[in-house]
Design an enzyme around this catalytic site. Structure first.
Site, PDB file in Angstrom:
ATOM      1  N   ASP A   6      -7.602  14.864  11.718  1.00 40.65           N
ATOM      2  CA  ASP A   6      -8.295  13.877  10.895  1.00 40.65           C
ATOM      3  C   ASP A   6      -8.155  12.477  11.484  1.00 40.65           C
ATOM      4  OD1 ASP A   6      -9.698  13.257   8.381  1.00 40.65           O
ATOM      5  OD2 ASP A   6      -7.869  12.171   7.865  1.00 40.65           O
ATOM      6  N   GLU A  55     -11.773  14.513  14.548  1.00 40.09           N
ATOM      7  CA  GLU A  55     -12.822  13.846  13.785  1.00 40.09           C
ATOM      8  C   GLU A  55     -13.025  12.449  14.363  1.00 40.09           C
ATOM      9  OE1 GLU A  55     -13.752  11.852   9.441  1.00 40.09           O
ATOM     10  OE2 GLU A  55     -11.744  11.951  10.295  1.00 40.09           O
TER      11      GLU A  55
END
Length: 625
Positions: A229, A253
């Protein structure tokens, strides 16, 4: 956890072996990922808790709920599932931000989120998935930890193990418009309700713990891959040792629509999620701005920005938990279906967000894009479910027919505002952004297939024959995509489809019996054929060098368009990256790489060792009990 599971995992650890064989980038190329918000996908009972469209609290979805719907997920052809972060999160409700149902407000790296179930539940889910040859992807959090606001009352005391300010960068709100990387990487996110304090990953103590944590998680839960993330907000120098410690495929990400920014971390990670391609798909199929011309342009720019890197493992997506549902962008089913089919057959690893197969409605912000799926049902006859299933089956067919299909270049044979013709290997797609209410549109496509080749349009289950000089006459009905594949190569298609069901009626539907309703019976007799077709590669056109020229002979008026080949080829396979193995000592991780042949030998050896230790573990447990 019961003794038997702990004992088995511990025995593997005692011998220094992983509980699952590490999955590399090369192996992940063949995977199709289904992303779930654990709390919103499925419950583990017949009860369906109330969960309103805009609910920002826990609704009751669990790991056992996911396990109960594996048939539903696998029925579409997905062979990997990306679940929400599993660590313990901030408890309580915080104003308009609500509760931590999404899993991204982690407070304790040593405990699981009990709202999602027990550790046994998680292990049972993963065990069942592996028994089905489905892989698990964990959402890895290493950038921040959650603290209740406001900022004038910050306390680190409830954070585990980082319970002191010395483990974090000094407080400052991130400025996303800043060109200062240090500001973006070191400052904090969140708001006055919930503060996401930025971990000082440059600190040896912090980095070493995070390395050990992800290594232990992979070993304990047999994780096959990780999605990291918020990598844009992290120092990229952190990733090589972190991913080496994990020892599995890692996709980051990278939330940026700028190809150059997105590709800036590719030298540090196996892969990234492709926001530039996602934006191109949105503009093209929603007929926004330059439409398909923009999609081709951004696709080419993305390939150039990531030159020399392996584009076959890029994570392509249309929806996710941070973006609006596509149904809030267009209410037209033909445009929506076209975008999904394009995504599933494009270069890279496809990622479908839970609910796309039911055309889940959703607003332009959270939590409206995270609705509980049980409120809408798990209809396996739904038009979208069956379309996804057919497109995935074709992708698997193409991979089965050619070892190089995932790394083959894709070519935009032609494109303009309203349509694109894209060929990748033997898959030929004709896509438009015409609405479902539009009149039929006819194209004469230069397909680059040999004269006389019989092609099947897999979505409508019709056949056509290639004419002179590769000419193909295509009629687009109600704006729906057309996807062609050589009929002679579809011998195992029914096997990839699995159990056949037909399309249900929908506002946009295909004009004849669906592929999934008939091809499994047509071709099942030879479904066991899985040999690679040498004839497939001989007729490919995607291996030529890129050309910046495009045809000027397309017409935008009337209902008939003549398309000539421009051979706009986009290369996909750069310097292939492999996941480094990790050697664990008492205090450090060291990465090492090996050739593909030695990796294969090592994998085989590991498989033998794991089998032997599996028997030994069983005997040891029985004797202990």
């Amino acid at each position: 956890m019961g003794f038997s599971k702990i004992a088995l995992f511990s025995l593997f650890a005692l011998f220094g072996l992983p509980t699952s064989l590490a999955k590399s980038s090369e192996e992940w190329r063949d995977r199709i990922i289904y992303q779930v918000i654990t709390d919103r996908f499925a419950v583990d009972s017949d009860n369906t808790p109330d969960c309103s469209f805009d609910d920002s609290s826990y609704c009751g979805g669990t790991w056992s709920g996911i396990r109960s719907k594996l048939d539903y997920i696998q029925g579409m052809g997905f062979n990997a599932i990306w679940i929400s972060p599993v660590e313990k999160n901030l408890e309580g409700s915080y104003g308009s931000d609500g509760e931590a149902y999404h899993g991204y407000w982690n407070t304790d790296f040593t405990q699981l989120n009990e709202h999602f179930g027990s550790e046994d539940d998680l292990i049972d889910l993963i065990t069942d998935m592996h028994n089905r040859d489905m892989w698990i992807m964990f959402d890895a959090l290493a950038n921040s930890m959650a603290i209740p606001g406001p900022t004038d009352n910050i306390s680190y005391s409830n954070l585990v193990p980082f319970n002191d300010s010395s483990y974090f960068h000094p407080y400052c709100w991130i400025d996303y418009g800043s060109n200062n990387n240090t500001d973006i990487e070191d400052c904090w996110t969140g708001d006055d309700n919930v503060i996401l304090a930025d971990l000082d990953i440059e600190s040896t103590n912090v980095a070493d713990y995070l390395h050990e944590h992800i290594h232990d998680m992979v070993e304990r839960y047999q994780i096959d891959g990780i999605r990291i993330d918020a990598v844009k907000q992290m120092n990229p120098e952190f990733f090589p040792n972190y991913t080496s410690a994990a020892g599995v495929f890692a996709i980051g990400e990278m939330f940026s629509y700028d190809p150059n920014v997105s590709c800036s971390v590719r030298n540090y990670l196996d892969s990234i999620t492709s926001y530039p391609i996602r934006q191109g798909i949105e503009f093209a199929f929603n007929y926004t701005g330059a439409a398909f011309e923009y999609l081709q342009e951004i696709d080419t720019q993305f390939q150039q920005a990531c030159e020399g890197q392996d584009m076959s493992v890029i994570g392509n997506f249309l929806e996710n938990h941070d973006l609006p549902r596509y149904t809030s962008i267009t209410n037209d089913t033909s445009q929506d279906i076209g975008a999904i089919v394009f995504l599933l057959l494009h270069t890279g690893i496809p990622i479908i967000y839970y609910g796309e197969e039911q055309r889940l409605p959703g607003g332009s912000d959270t939590p409206e894009n995270r609705a509980a799926l049980w409120n809408y049902g798990y209809d396996t006859d739904a038009n979208y479910y069956q379309t996804i299933r057919t497109a995935i089956a074709l992708r698997k067919q193409a991979i089965s027919d050619s070892d190089s299909w995932t790394t083959d270049s894709h070519s935009y044979l032609d494109y303009d505002l309203r349509h694109a013709v894209v060929r990748k290997g033997d898959v030929l797609g004709v896509y438009t952004n015409y609405e479902s209410s539009s009149d039929n549109v006819t194209y004469d496509v230069s397909s680059n297939f040999d004269d006389g080749t019989v092609l099947r349009e897999v979505l409508s289950n019709t056949t056509t024959t290639v004419g002179s000089s590769g000419a193909l006459h295509v009629t687009v009905v109600s704006g729906l995509p057309q996807v062609y594949y050589p009929e002679a190569s579809l011998t195992s298609f029914g096997n990839f489809l699995g159990t056949a069901t037909s399309y249900s009626s929908a506002s946009a539907s295909y004009p004849s019996t669906s592929m999934s309703a008939s091809l499994s019976s047509v071709h099942t007799s030879s479904a066991t054929s899985s040999s690679k077709s040498s004839s497939s590669s001989s007729s490919r056109s995607g291996s030529s060098s890129s050309s910046s020229s495009r045809s000027g002979s397309t017409s935008s008026s009337g209902s008939s368009h003549t398309i000539t080949s421009t051979s706009q080829s986009v290369h996909t396979s750069g310097s292939s990256t492999s996941t480094s193995s990790v050697a664990v000592t008492s205090t450090a991780y060291s990465s090492s790489s090996s050739s593909s042949s030695s990796s294969s030998i090592e994998s085989s050896a590991n498989a033998v060792r794991v089998s032997i230790l599996g028997v030994a573990a069983f005997i040891a447990i029985v004797l202990f009990i």
